[in-house]
Structures are given as C-alpha cells and as structure tokens.
Design an enzyme around this catalytic site. Structure first.
Site, mmCIF file in Angstrom:
data_model
loop_
_atom_site.group_PDB
_atom_site.id
_atom_site.type_symbol
_atom_site.label_atom_id
_atom_site.label_comp_id
_atom_site.label_asym_id
_atom_site.label_seq_id
_atom_site.Cartn_x
_atom_site.Cartn_y
_atom_site.Cartn_z
ATOM 1 C CB SER A 99 -1.265 -0.347 1.312
ATOM 2 O OG SER A 99 -1.878 1.239 1.550
ATOM 3 C CE1 TYR B 261 -4.238 -1.280 4.883
ATOM 4 C CE2 TYR B 261 -2.722 0.776 4.598
ATOM 5 C CZ TYR B 261 -3.353 -0.844 4.059
ATOM 6 O OH TYR B 261 -3.797 -1.093 2.709
#
Length: 290
Positions: free
Chosen positions: A139, A152
């Site tokens: 990501s 995250y």
C-alpha cells in the site's frame, strides 16, 4: 491473451472474496490460469466460482487452512504446477496509536504480516521448484505513515521489508518477488475500515474524543473519498496481471496516481515538510465533515 502454458498453471489469490482480490482472480482466470481463490466464506466462493476459478476456504491465520491449500496444490488432479502467489488478504484497523488496543495491533499484524509470511513459507518450496513468482500487495501506507494509520502502515512497512529480503534471497534461484503498491482503490476494505474505526472510537475517553475529533473527521472524509474517487478493483487487477505475465517483472508496480506519488514523495520531501503537508490535508478534509 491465453497461452497453452498458462492454462497448465495454477495461481493463488488470497483475499478473493471482494475488491482487488476478487477482480484479480477473475483477471488471471481470463489470462488462462486456473485460479485457487482464497475466500473466508462459502457464500463468497459460490459467487466467484467458475470453470477456471476454484474457491478455497482460506484464513491466512489458520494453519490447517494453509496446510490444506499446500496439499491441494501438491495433489492437483491435472498436474498443474503453481506459478503465482498473490498475497492480497489483509485488514485495516485505523485509530490513533494512543487509542488502539494491543489486541487490535496484534490482529492487524496476524492477518497482514504473519499470515502472509506463513503462506509464503508454506508455498516457497513449490515456487522454487517451478521458478514461480510472489506478488505482495502492499500500500502507499507502506511508504508514508499518515496519522490514524499507525497499525495499518506498520504492517505494510513490515511487508515492504519482508518483500525486499525475500527477493534478495530467492531471485538467484528463479523466483521473482514483486511489490504491488495501490493508492486509493474503491473497495469495501474502506467500509470495514470505517466500521473498525467506529468501534475503536467508542472506547475513547472524553478527553481522547476531544483530542482526536478533527483527525476522526478527516479520516471519515478521506475514506469516503477513496470509495468515491479511487480507481476500480479491475484497474488494480490489470496492473497485477501485467506483473504476473511480464517476462522480467519490475520489483514494484504502483496503482493509481497517488500510488506513484506517495511512493516517490519520501525520497524528495523532508519529514517536517511532509508532516506539514499531511497536517494541512487533514485540516481540509476535516472541514468537509463539519
């Protein structure tokens, strides 16, 4: 274009119930692979099943599920070798570092790091024998850690490191390791992330609610923007297909303009300047939710 070689090969895609994983399973099946699509529920599998997509119940934190997948690959009835592993399964648990419980931190890492590593370790002997490739879906959060994304981003940063180490260990033996770096993609991971954030918000003290009120509003506005303006899962799947089918794949493929921007930005912008830019962005987003 389908080739006879591809038809005789297996591809595994984890997290294939929805979003990028589902779209990737469909795209690789169209490319000619027989896809073992990891799903959490049989109903999800029923929706994606086709002649070239075989749903597999797979929780990457479950050792028995992983062992069953390894056995399925080894005992393929058509004798097809495993060519591709797309590690896409993941969760998003978002909240300020002060607020997020250690159980939530562990859950984020269990699914998004340790589960990925467990699957890689279990399948690597097969991939070494077939000179296959591993694609890890990371990501932009693995390049820039924004406020509210600590857990995250920490997990995605970890997979960046795992991917680099693994590539340097196994590429001499013919296994390519590729990082797929999406920016904003319109998937229901955004919805589940909002739900998780709301659950965590309910545990905040009144002082914490006041402290992080603006940040919470900015996070909601950003998530809604991802759902509204993000690229489609099919666009992401097309990039993954390119990485799968390239004769000599790059070490990283970015998805979306923001994916490319955030991958490059830390190289040219100081930490303090980047802090200021992100803080300004959060203020603007928070204004949207007033």
């Amino acid at each position: 274009m389908t080739t006879s070689t591809q038809i005789q090969r297996l591809a595994i895609v984890t997290g294939a119930s929805t979003g990028i994983g589902r779209a990737t399973a469909v795209r690789l099946a169209a490319d000619g692979f027989h896809v073992l699509a990891g799903v959490r529920k049989r109903s999800d599998g029923d929706r994606i099943a086709s002649s070239r997509i075989e749903p597999i119940i797979l929780d990457v934190t479950n050792d028995e599920h992983i062992a069953a997948l390894v056995e399925r690959v080894a005992q393929d009835p058509a004798g097809r070798p495993l060519s591709v592993l797309v590690n896409n399964a993941g969760v998003a648990v978002n909240a300020p570092v002060e607020v997020l419980s250690l159980d939530d931190w562990r859950f984020q890492f269990d699914v998004s790091v340790f589960g990925q590593i467990a699957l890689i370790r279990a399948l690597l002997p097969t991939l070494l024998s077939t000179r296959g490739r591993v694609l890890n879906v990371t990501s932009v959060g693995g390049r820039v850690a924004m406020a509210n994304f600590g857990a995250y981003s920490a997990a995605k940063f970890a997979m960046e490191a795992v991917s680099d180490s693994l590539r340097r260990e196994v590429e001499p033996f013919g296994v390519a390791v590729v990082k797929i770096t999406p920016g904003a993609v319109s998937t229901n991971l955004t919805e589940s992330g909002l739900a998780a954030a709301a659950r965590v918000t309910d545990t905040m003290t009144p002082e914490q609610r006041r402290r992080y009120a603006e940040l919470s509003r900015a996070f909601i506005a950003q998530a809604e923007g991802f759902a509204r303006d993000g690229v489609s899962p099919e666009h992401a799947a097309a990039v993954i297909s390119k990485a799968v089918n390239a004769r000599r794949p790059k070490t990283r493929y970015t998805i979306g303009r923001d994916g490319a921007m955030f991958t490059f930005m830390p190289r040219i912008v100081s930490d303090r300047l980047l802090d200021a830019m992100l803080r300004s962005q959060n203020k603007s987003l928070a204004q949207e939710k007033r």
